[in-house]
Enzyme design. Structure first.
Site, PDB file in Angstrom:
ATOM      1  N   MET F   1      -8.992   8.591  19.561  1.00  0.00           N
ATOM      2  CA  MET F   1      -9.388   9.809  20.259  1.00  0.00           C
ATOM      3  C   MET F   1      -8.632  10.032  21.563  1.00  0.00           C
ATOM      4  SD  MET F   1     -13.305  10.909  20.501  1.00  0.00           S
ATOM      5  CE  MET F   1     -13.852  12.536  21.080  1.00  0.00           C
ATOM      6  N   PRO F   2      -7.769   9.100  21.929  1.00  0.00           N
ATOM      7  CA  PRO F   2      -7.112   9.300  23.233  1.00  0.00           C
ATOM      8  C   PRO F   2      -6.073  10.418  23.211  1.00  0.00           C
ATOM      9  CG  PRO F   2      -7.026   6.980  22.528  1.00  0.00           C
ATOM     10  CD  PRO F   2      -7.442   7.793  21.342  1.00  0.00           C
ATOM     11  N   VAL F   3      -5.720  10.846  24.402  1.00  0.00           N
ATOM     12  CA  VAL F   3      -4.663  11.838  24.585  1.00  0.00           C
ATOM     13  C   VAL F   3      -3.614  11.225  25.505  1.00  0.00           C
ATOM     14  CG1 VAL F   3      -4.074  14.126  25.452  1.00  0.00           C
ATOM     15  CG2 VAL F   3      -6.253  13.778  24.279  1.00  0.00           C
TER      16      VAL F   3
END
Lengths: 68, 68, 68, 68, 68, 68
Positions: F1-3
């Site tokens: 889910m990271p950006v």
């Protein structure tokens, strides 16, 4: 109307932030034709373990001299 | 697939954030053809001493009315 | 006073952006107690070659359906 | 000279961050011709209540599996 | 080591940017104990159709006075 | 889910970006327990006139060696 974001390590005092925000705002007005009314300066402070330079986290740096 | 970042002062409740994230997601789906599955809404909260407008930190504002 | 940044692929029309900025602003006022006067919505558009999901650039995705 | 920012949920250990910063730096040097000397990797950690996907905050997700 | 990001509308000349970057750097050194060597100033310019205030895109503002 | 956001100067080829996005994604999976499905890598390219180090814009640097 500009938004200026300053990312740096933790540790500046409120008074340092006060002077910094004022000086950056002045720079924006003088050099970028900004109007101060809608000008935001946002300071984002980072822990030493959340910032690496040259692949080395701040917590691991030997030469760390406390400057951001 | 978009990423929406909301920077504001601290102080919203979890329920406010819940409704805000939902409403922004709905707006993205309706107006920007976004698919909700890959749509991220990230909230970044700021202390009053880390945000200046018109060169004045939040902690120094006299007219502060607690709205972000 | 909040700043909302929307990062998405290129391709929305000015009218879509107009409605999106309005809807996000309304969401911020309704759910986050924001005052519209100082509320900024910034749209940052990305080329397909500058955004990867699951390690695959947009230009390389077979299932690309033009939604952002 | 690049600046790489990683936004993810809280919960990685310092050692995970150490290896992550090193690996991203190596990737930048190998694939983007970056020089490590001026290369910054900044990690920004988010609370579960400050990140929504598909309009649902992390604190409200049933399927949450603790991976970021 | 800080990273300062300036988001504003398009339209500043290279010379304005030159003076702005210099003035912000000086402000960081004087007020935030920053060392200039690792200090980055990044300017991100926005089109009028990609920035709204009070829910109104720049392209739609009647009172627009060309200042960012 | 990271950006993950990569800010660097313009000039990398699509193939360099392809390999970079893949390598950063692999690093996130291996060291940060990220799942690739929701992992975004966003590349933001800057003109030489929009990035200063030590108060000097890229366009004014004499020692410029074309690496980002």
């Amino acid at each position: 109307m500009p938004v200026v974001t300053v990312k740096m390590w933790k540790g500046r005092s409120v008074d340092q932030k006060r002077k910094l925000a004022k000086a950056i705002t002045d720079a924006m007005v003088e050099h970028a034709d900004a109007k101060p009314g809608g000008l935001h300066v946002i300071i984002e402070e980072s822990d030493l373990e959340n910032w690496a330079r040259a692949g080395v986290l701040g917590v691991d740096r030997k030469d760390l001299d406390k400057t951001p």
